[in-house]
Design a protein around this motif. Sequence first.
Motif, mmCIF file in Angstrom:
data_model
loop_
_atom_site.group_PDB
_atom_site.id
_atom_site.type_symbol
_atom_site.label_atom_id
_atom_site.label_comp_id
_atom_site.label_asym_id
_atom_site.label_seq_id
_atom_site.Cartn_x
_atom_site.Cartn_y
_atom_site.Cartn_z
ATOM 1 N N GLY A 1 60.670 48.631 31.690
ATOM 2 C CA GLY A 1 61.503 48.738 30.509
ATOM 3 C C GLY A 1 61.389 47.473 29.687
ATOM 4 O O GLY A 1 60.958 46.431 30.168
ATOM 5 N N GLU A 2 61.803 47.577 28.456
ATOM 6 C CA GLU A 2 61.736 46.434 27.548
ATOM 7 C C GLU A 2 63.048 45.660 27.554
ATOM 8 O O GLU A 2 64.121 46.254 27.575
ATOM 9 C CB GLU A 2 61.451 46.912 26.127
ATOM 10 N N LEU A 3 62.913 44.367 27.512
ATOM 11 C CA LEU A 3 64.085 43.512 27.417
ATOM 12 C C LEU A 3 64.892 43.887 26.188
ATOM 13 O O LEU A 3 64.346 44.135 25.115
ATOM 14 C CB LEU A 3 63.620 42.059 27.320
ATOM 15 N N ASN A 4 66.179 43.963 26.348
ATOM 16 C CA ASN A 4 67.122 44.245 25.258
ATOM 17 C C ASN A 4 67.122 45.705 24.805
ATOM 18 O O ASN A 4 67.733 46.035 23.800
ATOM 19 C CB ASN A 4 66.871 43.348 24.041
ATOM 20 N N PHE A 5 66.424 46.551 25.534
ATOM 21 C CA PHE A 5 66.470 47.976 25.241
ATOM 22 C C PHE A 5 66.907 48.723 26.492
ATOM 23 O O PHE A 5 66.860 48.195 27.598
ATOM 24 C CB PHE A 5 65.112 48.495 24.782
ATOM 25 N N ASN B 1 67.069 52.827 28.454
ATOM 26 C CA ASN B 1 66.113 53.740 29.048
ATOM 27 C C ASN B 1 65.200 54.426 28.028
ATOM 28 O O ASN B 1 64.177 55.008 28.404
ATOM 29 C CB ASN B 1 66.853 54.793 29.863
ATOM 30 N N GLU B 2 65.551 54.376 26.764
ATOM 31 C CA GLU B 2 64.695 55.021 25.755
ATOM 32 C C GLU B 2 63.369 54.294 25.609
ATOM 33 O O GLU B 2 62.422 54.827 25.050
ATOM 34 C CB GLU B 2 65.408 55.100 24.398
ATOM 35 N N LYS B 3 63.290 53.093 26.150
ATOM 36 C CA LYS B 3 62.045 52.336 26.096
ATOM 37 C C LYS B 3 61.424 52.183 27.480
ATOM 38 O O LYS B 3 60.643 51.275 27.718
ATOM 39 C CB LYS B 3 62.294 50.951 25.495
ATOM 40 N N LEU B 4 61.743 53.056 28.371
ATOM 41 C CA LEU B 4 61.218 53.019 29.732
ATOM 42 C C LEU B 4 59.863 53.730 29.774
ATOM 43 O O LEU B 4 59.735 54.852 29.286
ATOM 44 C CB LEU B 4 62.217 53.702 30.661
ATOM 45 N N THR B 5 58.877 53.067 30.357
ATOM 46 C CA THR B 5 57.549 53.654 30.495
ATOM 47 C C THR B 5 57.259 53.862 31.973
ATOM 48 O O THR B 5 57.351 52.918 32.752
ATOM 49 C CB THR B 5 56.476 52.740 29.882
ATOM 50 N N PHE B 6 56.902 55.078 32.317
ATOM 51 C CA PHE B 6 56.625 55.409 33.707
ATOM 52 C C PHE B 6 55.125 55.368 33.985
ATOM 53 O O PHE B 6 54.300 55.691 33.122
ATOM 54 C CB PHE B 6 57.124 56.812 34.031
ATOM 55 N N GLY B 7 54.783 55.005 35.215
ATOM 56 C CA GLY B 7 53.421 55.158 35.683
ATOM 57 C C GLY B 7 53.133 56.604 36.023
ATOM 58 O O GLY B 7 54.012 57.467 35.936
ATOM 59 N N THR B 8 51.896 56.859 36.404
ATOM 60 C CA THR B 8 51.478 58.235 36.682
ATOM 61 C C THR B 8 51.843 58.699 38.088
ATOM 62 O O THR B 8 51.633 59.842 38.436
ATOM 63 C CB THR B 8 49.968 58.392 36.480
ATOM 64 N N GLY B 9 52.377 57.804 38.893
ATOM 65 C CA GLY B 9 52.872 58.204 40.199
ATOM 66 C C GLY B 9 51.865 58.040 41.319
ATOM 67 O O GLY B 9 50.656 58.081 41.112
ATOM 68 N N THR B 10 52.396 57.849 42.519
ATOM 69 C CA THR B 10 51.602 57.827 43.752
ATOM 70 C C THR B 10 52.219 58.828 44.716
ATOM 71 O O THR B 10 53.417 58.729 45.027
ATOM 72 C CB THR B 10 51.600 56.436 44.404
ATOM 73 N N ARG B 11 51.416 59.764 45.138
ATOM 74 C CA ARG B 11 51.908 60.755 46.100
ATOM 75 C C ARG B 11 51.727 60.218 47.505
ATOM 76 O O ARG B 11 50.629 59.817 47.890
ATOM 77 C CB ARG B 11 51.156 62.067 45.941
ATOM 78 N N LEU B 12 52.790 60.202 48.266
ATOM 79 C CA LEU B 12 52.764 59.683 49.639
ATOM 80 C C LEU B 12 52.834 60.843 50.627
ATOM 81 O O LEU B 12 53.775 61.639 50.582
ATOM 82 C CB LEU B 12 53.936 58.728 49.872
ATOM 83 N N THR B 13 51.848 60.897 51.495
ATOM 84 C CA THR B 13 51.828 61.872 52.584
ATOM 85 C C THR B 13 52.006 61.133 53.889
ATOM 86 O O THR B 13 51.385 60.094 54.122
ATOM 87 C CB THR B 13 50.501 62.651 52.605
ATOM 88 N N ILE B 14 52.848 61.674 54.752
ATOM 89 C CA ILE B 14 53.112 61.079 56.063
ATOM 90 C C ILE B 14 52.528 61.995 57.133
ATOM 91 O O ILE B 14 52.818 63.199 57.147
ATOM 92 C CB ILE B 14 54.618 60.905 56.309
ATOM 93 N N ILE B 15 51.730 61.432 57.999
ATOM 94 C CA ILE B 15 51.170 62.219 59.109
ATOM 95 C C ILE B 15 51.827 61.789 60.411
ATOM 96 O O ILE B 15 52.202 60.622 60.567
ATOM 97 C CB ILE B 15 49.641 62.082 59.184
#
Lengths: 115, 113
Positions: free
Chosen positions: A94-98, A100-114
């Motif tokens: 997120g940006e300082l002084n802003f 959640n409207e300025k929140l940028t998400f990554g594309t994600g990491t899928r975690l599998t547990i075996i």
Amino acid sequence: AQSVTQPDIHITVSEGASLELRCNYSYGATPYLFWYVQSPGQGLQLLLKYFSGDTLVQGIKGFEAEFKRSQSSFNLRKPSVHWSDAAEYFCAVGELNFGNEKLTFGTGTRLTIIP
Amino acid sequence: SQTIHQWPATLVQPVGSPLSLECTVEGTSNPNLYWYRQAAGRGLQLLFYSVGIGQISSEVPQNLSASRPQDRQFILSSKKLLLSDSGFYLCAWSGRGREEKLFFGSGTQLSVL
């Protein structure tokens, strides 16, 4: 504008093993940093956040993350994963002084547990 | 305690049909409200956010619109769906401060055929 990179699309670990999920960000000032977790077919839940202060942040479910300014990273760690940790994990900046409207998400990491 | 309701959970619509997804929040007042879309391998994209009744900000140009007819109700609409509108849509709310976290609904999986 800020950006977030999660270089690992999918990670598989054994139950009981340690975990580290990588997150790198690009932002010109001190960022707000977050990790969210998404169980299959569900919305996201906040794991932890960093705004200022101690660079090692503790979150829920035994997770922690460390802000390293020199590496522009905010990696998520857990010493021993449980089968219930299988989910998709999103890093966000997120940006300082802003808000959640300025929140940028990554594309994600899928975690599998075996077992 | 606060809860957020989003429905329907899944929706299959033909191209060119209208869309209405509804989201309501309980247990809080004057929340900030958000609509996100999640496409495979692309993370979350903020579509709209609202800081009050009738106040809608759009983050990306698109085929969709949003409305906030009541303080705790947020609606995502389209007059004519496109194939590219398929995705997982998430509603979220947060408090007013800069350091408020997001609370997400359980999402709607929209398939446009």
